[in-house]
Structures are given as structure tokens and as C-alpha cells.
Design an enzyme around this catalytic site. Structure first.
Site, mmCIF file in Angstrom:
data_model
loop_
_atom_site.group_PDB
_atom_site.id
_atom_site.type_symbol
_atom_site.label_atom_id
_atom_site.label_comp_id
_atom_site.label_asym_id
_atom_site.label_seq_id
_atom_site.Cartn_x
_atom_site.Cartn_y
_atom_site.Cartn_z
ATOM 1 N N GLY A 131 9.374 10.271 24.611
ATOM 2 C CA GLY A 131 9.639 8.930 25.102
ATOM 3 C C GLY A 131 8.806 8.602 26.319
ATOM 4 N N SER A 132 9.353 7.765 27.171
ATOM 5 C CA SER A 132 8.623 7.267 28.333
ATOM 6 C C SER A 132 8.670 8.259 29.490
ATOM 7 C CB SER A 132 9.228 5.938 28.789
ATOM 8 O OG SER A 132 10.540 6.151 29.302
ATOM 9 N N CYS A 134 1.590 7.317 21.096
ATOM 10 C CA CYS A 134 1.394 7.955 22.402
ATOM 11 C C CYS A 134 -0.059 8.379 22.566
ATOM 12 C CB CYS A 134 2.338 9.144 22.566
ATOM 13 S SG CYS A 134 2.259 10.320 21.213
ATOM 14 N N GLY A 188 11.611 10.884 30.948
ATOM 15 C CA GLY A 188 11.367 12.288 31.262
ATOM 16 C C GLY A 188 11.752 12.650 32.680
ATOM 17 N N GLU A 228 7.546 15.261 25.663
ATOM 18 C CA GLU A 228 6.357 14.551 25.188
ATOM 19 C C GLU A 228 6.490 13.113 25.673
ATOM 20 O OE1 GLU A 228 3.861 15.892 23.871
ATOM 21 O OE2 GLU A 228 4.551 17.772 22.975
#
Length: 511
Positions: A243-244, A299, A248, A265
Site C-alpha cells: 500500500g501507501s 507501484c 507503512g 511493499e
């Protein structure tokens, strides 16, 4: 109206999704409140589903913990047999899953099928891995001793996946986790519950077909609160979160506070360097796919193009021309190359970034405008944008999850690498060059600082055989191939004394 702009209705998409779900083993979509399944193709609502309660999340984790106590002792090749059966079912239902991906995410047909192909490929990889979970034997300094390491299952793994790859990222984690001996609890993006229901049903069938126990996989539909329950529960040994960067930043310290393990990730702000010696035709093809594919919602999407000033005008002109030929519209039409953004909010973010780029002296050469708004006012079909920038400003250094390609120029190779690395993210990178020295310098320790560095290809389209992930604000996690499996296991160092003596290490004399 051309086939590229004629869109199916929300009702047609709902019926299509229901048929695909039924084929995958989902007899009926659960009805409730908490999760709204929309399609970006029209912006319409497909279903309203219930979100998991705290009690249901606790039960899922309890089931996974109980399953782990048995699954960890099952021989790895037998665990691989389960994943092999999953791969067979995914192969049989790849059209069903690809349709659901297009309906929920808006990916064009070839990209949706490619994502499902990734699922099948990672199952193949994991089956082979089930017979290759190797440790090492090391030389002991003590006579009559053997020093070795072994790898054991880690525990229940939570997978928190994002909307843009609703099935591939789940499979990367789940196939590897299962052969490593770890049950999985999956919290998919609340934007993609239908693909999750289909995958869960297929894995349940694989578990039944191979005679393995229940509890090896649990699906939890929900939002932020559901994910937080998995992040904070000490029974979850590994949290794999995609995600963003803000997500994270929240997940990592919470998992660390309970001494759990994280696999992150996160964001990508990927760049390609184009040198004077580059094959410009090859570069254009690689750049356009990497930057405009999936409507800029990968991404690994190419967001920054760093071009030598001697070829910048020629290359930019070709890219703009290619962009203006890209068909934008119905993702089910084979002629379409750019489908919708996930929603109008993504186009709002795109517009805001383009306005900031203009304020910084940038020139929008093409794109950014909406298409099909009269037909589907609740959806967002945007033409990919190319922006010539005088410098790498704050908006360029930030990741905007939309199809914007910023073009920057450089004079020296050192300047190109410095521009490339001067962003907080560090996922994917590339260089187009015919000069071997430039290629090798880009791949060297003082070259690209990303987890993925390519030569003469773009930033998107990683193969499952290599470890996938990045550095800096991308999070440092590695998934998929190579030795990424080690994230899902625990390492044990063994010393075996097969002599009659008891020498101590480092020459210590105690008794």
C-alpha cells in the site's frame, strides 16, 4: 460511438461478475453493510457486502494459529501438492478471474490476464520451492562438531493487499507462505472484495481436493479497522502489507512494538535514464507501457524520465505522439490500451499534481483531461499526461498514483544518477543505453538505489523468478521469487557434537 467508448452498463457488469463468481464456487455474494463493491468501468455499485466483525477476525486468527500447529509438521512437498492443485484451478478459471479483475479494477483485458498468469506462475515456482527449502552446512572450528542451519515455518501470516493488483500480490504471498508452512489470513483492499471471494473459493476447493485441514486460509473483508486487528495481534507472526507509505509508517512500528515481522511493499516513484546512445524506438515502447499501462496505477509505473539533453526533444516528441494515439475507454475492448482510473478521486489527485507542476514552471505537453464523462459521470477515464519539467521539484519527488510522466534533462551521467536517486522511494528503475559502461555503472553500488534495476527495458513487468521489492520508503520487503521465501520462515543455527570431547568455541577453557 466507437467500440472503444461504448461501455457496458453497471447491471451488465453485475451479472457478468455473478456468473464468474459462480463458476469459481461462490454461489451467492453475501449481503450486508461495510463494504461497497464498485466498478471503475462505470462508477456504479455492484454489491454491498458485510465487513468482518472483531469477533470474526479473532476467530480467523484462532483458526490459523490452530492450523499452524499441524501444518508446520506436514512435509513441505505435501504442502506443495496443495499449491499445485491451486495452480491447476487458477489455470482452469483464468478467464473468470481476469474478468473480475477488469470489473473491479478496470484493467484492460491483456493486463488482467497477465495478472492471473502471475498467479499460475508463482504456484509453479512455489511447488518447486517445496523441495528446495535449503539450509547450509558451515565449517566448525571445533573437531568432531557439525555446524548447520535449518529453516522452519514461522507462523500465521497476514496479507494486506492493495486494489491495483488484487490477485497477484495475494498469490505471491499465499503460495510461498503455504509451502513454507504458514497459514494465511487475507484482508484484501475494500475496493476488490469480489476477486477476493473468488480466490478464497478456489483455494478452499484446492484444500478439499487434496484432503488438507480447514483453517489454512481465512478471508476477512473489511477496511482499516479490520487490518489493524491483524497488525496488532501477537498471534500473527508476519504482516505482509502492500500500500501507501503513510500506511507503512503506521503498520511497521505497531508490528515492531510486539516484535512481529513485517514485509512492506510501499510507494514507488520510478525513473528511467535515457542516454545519447540509446535505441530511441526501443525506449519509446518501453517507456509508454511502463508509464501509461494500468492507467498509471502500478507501484512500478514509470513516473520520471531523465533524458540526456542531446536526445530529449526527439524522444519527448515521439512519446507525446505515441500518447496521443493511445485508445482510452472500455477495458473489455481488445483495442483499448488505457482503462479507467480507480475512481474520480484519482483524477482529482492527478489534476492537483498537474497544477502544481505548472506552478513550478512545467509544461503539460499532452493529457490530463477526462474522457467519457457524459456517459459515465461517476467514473474517471483520463488521457495519460506528459509534462516537461525544468527541475525535480516537490511534486515530481512525490508519488501521484495516476498516469503522469515527468520529463527531466541531464548533461552528465553523474547528474542523471543523482536526479534518479533524489527521491524518497526506491522501488524500480531502468536505463536505456547501448554503452556497456553506462549500463554497468547504473547497476553498480553507486548507481541506482532501487530494489529493481533494469537495462533496456522499462520499470514495469517484473517476473516472478526474481525477488520483488524496494528500498527507502518502499519499505525494504521482498516477495515472489529468489530467496524471498526466507521472510516466511525462521532460521535455526544447529551445532552437533558427535565426538567424545567438549571443546568450547574461541578456545575458552572453563572446566
Amino acid at each position: 460511438m466507437s467500440p472503444r467508448t461504448q461501455l457496458p452498463s453497471t447491471e451488465e457488469l453485475r451479472d457478468r461478475a455473478a456468473g464468474r463468481l459462480l463458476r469459481c464456487g461462490v454461489a451467492a455474494v453475501p449481503e450486508g453493510v461495510g463494504i461497497t463493491a464498485r466498478t471503475p468501468v462505470t462508477g456504479g455499485v455492484l454489491y454491498r457486502l458485510p465487513a468482518a466483525t472483531a469477533e470474526e477476525a479473532d476467530a480467523a486468527i484462532t483458526d490459523a494459529e490452530a492450523a499452524f500447529r499441524e501444518w508446520r509438521t506436514v512435509p513441505a512437498p505435501r504442502r506443495g501438492a496443495l499449491v499445485k492443485r491451486l495452480g491447476e484451478l487458477l489455470t482452469a478459471h483464468q478467464d473468470d478471474l481476469a474478468d473480475l479483475v477488469t470489473i473491479e479494477v478496470g484493467k484492460i483485458r491483456s493486463e488482467a490476464l497477465g495478472e492471473v498468469r502471475e498467479m499460475i506462475d508463482i504456484c509453479d515456482f512455489a511447488v518447486g520451492l517445496s523441495r528446495r527449502l535449503y539450509g547450509r552446512t558451515m565449517a566448525s572450528e571445533r573437531p568432531g562438531h557439525r555446524l548447520a542451519e535449518t529453516w522452519h515455518p514461522l507462523g500465521a501470516a497476514a496479507v494486506l493487499s492493495a486494489f491495483n493488483f488484487p490477485v497477484a500480490v495475494w498469490s505471491w504471498n499465499t503460495a510461498i507462505a503455504l509451502v513454507c508452512g504458514d497459514p494465511v489470513v487475507w484482508k484484501p483492499s475494500e475496493r476488490t472484495p469480489l476477486t477476493a471471494l473468488a480466490c478464497d473459493a478456489l483455494l478452499a476447493r484446492a484444500i478439499a481436493d487434496t484432503g488438507e485441514r480447514d483453517g489454512l486460509h481465512r478471508l476477512l473483508l473489511g477496511g482499516r479497522d479490520t487490518g489493524a486487528l491483524l497488525v496488532d495481534d501477537p498471534r500473527i507472526a508476519l504482516v505482509s502489507a502492500t500500500g501507501s507509505v503513510p500506511m507503512g509508517r503506521e503498520v511497521a512500528p505497531r508490528v515492531a512494538a510486539r516484535f512481529g515481522r513485517c514485509l512492506l511493499e510501499l510507494g514507488g516513484n520510478n525513473a528511467v535514464v535515457v542516454t545519447p546512445s540509446a535505441d530511441l524506438e526501443l525506449a519509446v515502447r518501453g517507456i509508454v507501457f511502463s508509464a501509461a499501462g494500468t492507467a498509471g496505477q502500478r507501484c512500478t509505473t514509470l513516473r520520471r524520465l531523465i533524458v540526456h539533453e542531446d536526445v530529449a526533444d526527439r524522444l519527448t516528441e515521439r512519446i507525446v505522439h505515441a500518447y496521443e494515439q493511445l485508445p482510452v475507454g472500455n477495458p473489455f475492448d481488445d483495442a483499448t490500451l488505457v482503462g479507467p482510473l480507480i475512481g474520480p478521486g484519482s483524477h482529482a489527485a492527478m489534476t492537483k499534481a498537474l497544477d502544481a507542476a505548472r506552478s513550478d514552471g512545467g509544461t503539460v505537453l499532452t493529457g490530463g483531461d477526462l474522457r467519457l464523462t457524459e456517459q459515465v459521470p461517476d467514473a474517471a477515464y483520463a488521457r495519460p499526461a506528459v509534462v516537461r519539467m525544468p527541475a525535480q521539484t516537490a511534486v515530481v519527488r512525490a508519488e501521484t498514483f495516476a498516469p503522469i510522466l515527468y520529463v527531466l534533462t541531464y548533461r552528465t551521467f553523474e547528474e542523471a544518477v543523482a536526479l534518479h536517486n533524489d527521491v524518497p522511494q526506491g522501488l524500480s528503475s531502468g536505463i536505456f543505453t547501448r554503452d556497456q559502461r553506462e549500463a554497468e555503472r547504473f547497476l553498480a553500488a553507486d548507481g541506482s538505489d532501487c530494489g529493481i534495476a533494469n537495462v533496456n527495458i522499462g520499470t514495469s513487468g517484473a517476473e516472478i523468478g526474481g525477488a520483488f521489492g524496494g528500498e527507502k520508503e518502499t519499505g525494504g520487503g521482498r516477495e515472489s521469487g529468489s530467496d524471498a521465501w526466507r521472510s516466511y520462515m525462521r532460521r535455526v543455527t544447529n551445532t552437533v557434537n558427535y565426538s567424545d570431547a567438549l571443546p568450547l568455541a574461541q578456545g575458552v577453557d572453563f572446566l
